[in-house]
Design a protein around this motif. Structure first.
Motif: not given
Length: 276
Positions: A185-214
């Motif tokens: 929300r804070e990043l949304h506030r400070v970005l200009r209307p024509d600005g961009r958010l660039l991201f590389v992140e790791h996170g939740l997998a789609p498979e239920p079995g992998v998610r359980r281990w996560q």
């Protein structure tokens, strides 16, 4: 929204060397990530499963990080070593190449991205709450082309005017902030209307079995590595914070599946009366 599958090598985040090896061995002992586990180790596998379940049921164990020798003196260097891994370079270079204008990098860490920003970047403002990492970033800033300011503050309340930033950069940051919704929300506030958010992140997998281990491993992982979560659904977090995801690449990279599901892309802020 265009999507594609990642095929780059695995990202050993947020540890490498002995720390990464230790975690791989622990997961291997659990026998759920493609490693061969001998019969002699099955009792240890059951022990690990039991421990991870116990941690998951004891919320007081999760992400309590009082100032300690480990947190102050060791963890910042572990993070710095992990983020210097050469396998991360293609991702950093893609993000840096797309950045323009006045750039806000949240979770600047030791400043690994600073040397990669090009001539289109006029200024970099880095946010880093950890004092030792912020000091490392200031050292790296002396060798950077654009002028750099490092703020030792929380990303939940950034002391910048609204609509004052052209590009926000997030590289392996949303996994470890305490309140990702507030940060976005804070990043949304400070970005200009024509600005961009660039991201590389790791996170939740789609498979239920992998998610359980996560879900099972996240409390242990977070206690060792600065509150890092393995199980956050990055694309949903970004979309729910008022962004339109213009480009998204997801997929597994080489390595244990609970650790290697990755989101890479860009997003633009959506304001009232505007459609994505």
């Amino acid at each position: 929204m265009p999507t594609e599958t990642l095929t780059e090598p695995a990202i050993p985040h947020p540890a490498r060397g002995n720390f990464g090896l230790l975690l791989r061995v622990l997961i291997a002992m659990a026998g759920r990530t493609g490693f061969l586990v001998s019969k002699k180790r099955q009792s240890r596998a059951r022990l690990l499963r039991g421990f991870s379940l116990w941690v998951g049921n004891h919320k007081s164990f999760e992400f309590e990080h009082p100032m300690s020798f480990y947190g102050e003196r060791i963890l910042p260097h572990v993070i710095k070593l992990a983020m210097r891994n050469r396998q991360l370079t293609p991702y950093r270079e893609r993000v840096a190449a797309a950045a323009r204008g006045r750039v806000l990098e949240v979770g600047i860490g030791a400043g690994e991205n600073l040397s990669r920003f090009g001539a289109d970047v006029l200024e970099v403002i880095g946010v880093e709450p950890a004092a030792r990492l912020a000091a490392m970033a200031r050292t790296a800033a002396r060798r950077a082309s654009p002028p750099v300011t490092v703020m030792e503050t929380s990303a939940e309340a950034i002391p910048l005017d609204a609509h004052s930033i052209d590009t926000v950069v997030l590289t392996w940051t949303l996994c470890s902030v305490s309140d990702p919704n507030a940060v976005l929300r804070e990043l949304h506030r400070v970005l200009r209307p024509d600005g961009r958010l660039l991201f590389v992140e790791h996170g939740l997998a789609p498979e239920p079995g992998v998610r359980r281990w996560q879900h099972r491993l996240t409390p242990i992982w977070g206690c060792l590595f600065g509150g890092c979560h393995l199980d956050r659904e990055i694309s949903a977090l970004i979309s729910n914070a008022g962004f339109h995801i213009a480009r998204l690449s997801t997929g597994y990279m080489r390595g244990p599946r609970p650790l290697t599901f990755t989101y890479e892309g860009s997003a633009t802020p959506v304001f009232h009366g505007q459609t994505g």
